[in-house]
Design a protein around this motif. Sequence first.
Motif, PDB file in Angstrom:
ATOM      1  N   PRO A   5       0.811  -1.224   0.000  1.00 10.34           N
ATOM      2  CA  PRO A   5       0.000   0.000   0.000  1.00 10.34           C
ATOM      3  C   PRO A   5       0.845   1.275   0.000  1.00 10.34           C
ATOM      4  CG  PRO A   5      -0.689  -1.502   1.750  1.00 10.34           C
ATOM      5  CD  PRO A   5       0.578  -2.050   1.178  1.00 10.34           C
ATOM      6  N   ALA A   6       0.427   2.231  -0.809  1.00  2.47           N
ATOM      7  CA  ALA A   6       1.059   3.550  -0.811  1.00  2.47           C
ATOM      8  C   ALA A   6       0.515   4.345   0.368  1.00  2.47           C
ATOM      9  CB  ALA A   6       0.768   4.272  -2.121  1.00  2.47           C
ATOM     10  N   ARG A   7       1.385   5.002   1.099  1.00  2.00           N
ATOM     11  CA  ARG A   7       0.986   5.792   2.260  1.00  2.00           C
ATOM     12  C   ARG A   7       1.508   7.220   2.119  1.00  2.00           C
ATOM     13  NH1 ARG A   7       3.403   2.345   7.104  1.00  2.00           N
ATOM     14  NH2 ARG A   7       5.131   2.109   5.661  1.00  2.00           N
ATOM     15  N   PHE A  73       0.579  13.204 -13.324  1.00  2.00           N
ATOM     16  CA  PHE A  73       1.442  13.596 -14.431  1.00  2.00           C
ATOM     17  C   PHE A  73       2.769  12.846 -14.360  1.00  2.00           C
ATOM     18  CE2 PHE A  73       4.952  16.309 -15.895  1.00  2.00           C
ATOM     19  CZ  PHE A  73       4.586  16.496 -17.219  1.00  2.00           C
ATOM     20  N   SER A  74       3.281  12.647 -13.140  1.00  2.00           N
ATOM     21  CA  SER A  74       4.556  11.970 -12.927  1.00  2.00           C
ATOM     22  C   SER A  74       4.551  11.383 -11.517  1.00  2.00           C
ATOM     23  CB  SER A  74       5.700  12.976 -13.084  1.00  2.00           C
ATOM     24  OG  SER A  74       6.945  12.364 -12.891  1.00  2.00           O
ATOM     25  N   TYR A  75       5.371  10.383 -11.286  1.00  2.39           N
ATOM     26  CA  TYR A  75       5.439   9.773  -9.951  1.00  2.39           C
ATOM     27  C   TYR A  75       6.740   8.997  -9.789  1.00  2.39           C
ATOM     28  CZ  TYR A  75       4.496   5.206 -11.987  1.00  2.39           C
ATOM     29  OH  TYR A  75       4.588   4.047 -12.719  1.00  2.39           O
ATOM     30  N   VAL A  76       7.025   8.633  -8.554  1.00  2.00           N
ATOM     31  CA  VAL A  76       8.138   7.748  -8.231  1.00  2.00           C
ATOM     32  C   VAL A  76       7.723   6.940  -7.004  1.00  2.00           C
ATOM     33  CG1 VAL A  76       9.323   9.417  -6.743  1.00  2.00           C
ATOM     34  CG2 VAL A  76      10.642   7.611  -7.851  1.00  2.00           C
ATOM     35  N   VAL A  77       8.141   5.708  -6.925  1.00  2.00           N
ATOM     36  CA  VAL A  77       7.862   4.866  -5.759  1.00  2.00           C
ATOM     37  C   VAL A  77       9.097   4.899  -4.858  1.00  2.00           C
ATOM     38  CG1 VAL A  77       7.331   2.550  -4.921  1.00  2.00           C
ATOM     39  CG2 VAL A  77       6.305   3.372  -7.062  1.00  2.00           C
ATOM     40  N   CYS A  78       8.892   5.275  -3.603  1.00  2.00           N
ATOM     41  CA  CYS A  78       9.970   5.321  -2.611  1.00  2.00           C
ATOM     42  C   CYS A  78       9.706   4.261  -1.557  1.00  2.00           C
ATOM     43  CB  CYS A  78      10.022   6.697  -1.961  1.00  2.00           C
ATOM     44  SG  CYS A  78      10.344   8.029  -3.128  1.00  2.00           S
ATOM     45  N   ASN A  79      10.768   3.689  -1.031  1.00  2.00           N
ATOM     46  CA  ASN A  79      10.566   2.623  -0.045  1.00  2.00           C
ATOM     47  C   ASN A  79      11.284   2.865   1.276  1.00  2.00           C
ATOM     48  OD1 ASN A  79      13.183   2.068  -0.738  1.00  2.00           O
ATOM     49  ND2 ASN A  79      12.743   0.162  -1.807  1.00  2.00           N
ATOM     50  N   GLY A  85      14.727   6.727   7.752  1.00  2.00           N
ATOM     51  CA  GLY A  85      15.419   5.634   7.067  1.00  2.00           C
ATOM     52  C   GLY A  85      14.717   4.292   7.180  1.00  2.00           C
ATOM     53  N   GLU A  86      13.595   4.234   7.915  1.00  2.00           N
ATOM     54  CA  GLU A  86      12.879   2.970   8.066  1.00  2.00           C
ATOM     55  C   GLU A  86      12.187   2.580   6.761  1.00  2.00           C
ATOM     56  OE1 GLU A  86       9.003   3.070  10.293  1.00  2.00           O
ATOM     57  OE2 GLU A  86       9.417   5.216  10.368  1.00  2.00           O
ATOM     58  N   ASP A  87      11.898   1.295   6.586  1.00  2.00           N
ATOM     59  CA  ASP A  87      11.130   0.837   5.437  1.00  2.00           C
ATOM     60  C   ASP A  87       9.757   1.491   5.489  1.00  2.00           C
ATOM     61  OD1 ASP A  87      13.229  -0.762   4.666  1.00  2.00           O
ATOM     62  OD2 ASP A  87      12.362  -2.625   5.436  1.00  2.00           O
ATOM     63  N   TYR A  88       9.377   2.153   4.401  1.00  2.00           N
ATOM     64  CA  TYR A  88       8.128   2.906   4.384  1.00  2.00           C
ATOM     65  C   TYR A  88       7.809   3.212   2.926  1.00  2.00           C
ATOM     66  CZ  TYR A  88       4.648   6.249   6.120  1.00  2.00           C
ATOM     67  OH  TYR A  88       3.483   6.900   6.433  1.00  2.00           O
ATOM     68  N   VAL A  89       6.737   2.652   2.407  1.00  2.00           N
ATOM     69  CA  VAL A  89       6.387   2.847   1.002  1.00  2.00           C
ATOM     70  C   VAL A  89       5.502   4.079   0.849  1.00  2.00           C
ATOM     71  CG1 VAL A  89       5.219   1.848  -1.006  1.00  2.00           C
ATOM     72  CG2 VAL A  89       6.574   0.380   0.516  1.00  2.00           C
ATOM     73  N   TYR A  90       5.963   5.014   0.035  1.00  2.00           N
ATOM     74  CA  TYR A  90       5.148   6.176  -0.304  1.00  2.00           C
ATOM     75  C   TYR A  90       5.423   6.543  -1.758  1.00  2.00           C
ATOM     76  CZ  TYR A  90       9.296   9.111   0.473  1.00  2.00           C
ATOM     77  OH  TYR A  90      10.536   9.672   0.406  1.00  2.00           O
ATOM     78  N   VAL A  91       4.461   7.256  -2.359  1.00  2.00           N
ATOM     79  CA  VAL A  91       4.542   7.572  -3.780  1.00  2.00           C
ATOM     80  C   VAL A  91       4.355   9.073  -3.987  1.00  2.00           C
ATOM     81  CG1 VAL A  91       3.647   7.071  -6.083  1.00  2.00           C
ATOM     82  CG2 VAL A  91       3.633   5.273  -4.334  1.00  2.00           C
TER      83      VAL A  91
END
Length: 142
Positions: A5-7, A73-79, A85-91
Motif C-alpha cells: 500500500p502507498a501511504r 502527471f509523474s510519480y516515483v515509488v519510494c521505499n 530511514g525505516e522501510d516505508y512505502v510512499y509515492v
Amino acid sequence: MAYGPARVLPGEQIRITTNPDTEPFWQAAKEHKLTACQCGECGEFRMPPTAVCPHCGSREKIWPALPGTATVFSYVVCNKNPKTGEDYVYVPVVVDLDGAPGARLNANVTGCDADEVHIGMKVAVEWTSIQDDWVLPNFRKS
C-alpha cells in the motif's frame, strides 16, 4: 516488484514555510479547500505561486476554488522514510489540477498499492494534518 500500500508521510515529520505569495494556498488548505494561483489579468494559472505572472507581468492574483480532483502527471515509488530511514512505502506524485489548466502540484498518493500508480491515473484530494497546525493536500486514487 510488489511494494504494498502507498501511504503518505507522517504529518508530524512535515513542516512548511509560507510567504505572501503562498499564504492564500495554505490558508485555503486549512479549510480543506483546494485552490491555485490564477492571474487576475490574463487568467493563466501558476503553481507554485509567484509574485508576478510570467505570462503578462501582472501582480494581480485570484485564488478560485478547485474541484479537488487531478490526474497523475509523474510519480516515483519510494521505499524508505526520508527522515528516519525505516522501510516505508510512499509515492510522491506531480498532479495536473482539474479546473486549473497548467497548474501542477507535488503531493503523495494513497488508496492503492504503489504498483498501481500510473501516469494518467485519476485522483481526488484528501487532507493530512502536519506540523504547526497546517494541512497538506495529498491525493487518493479515485
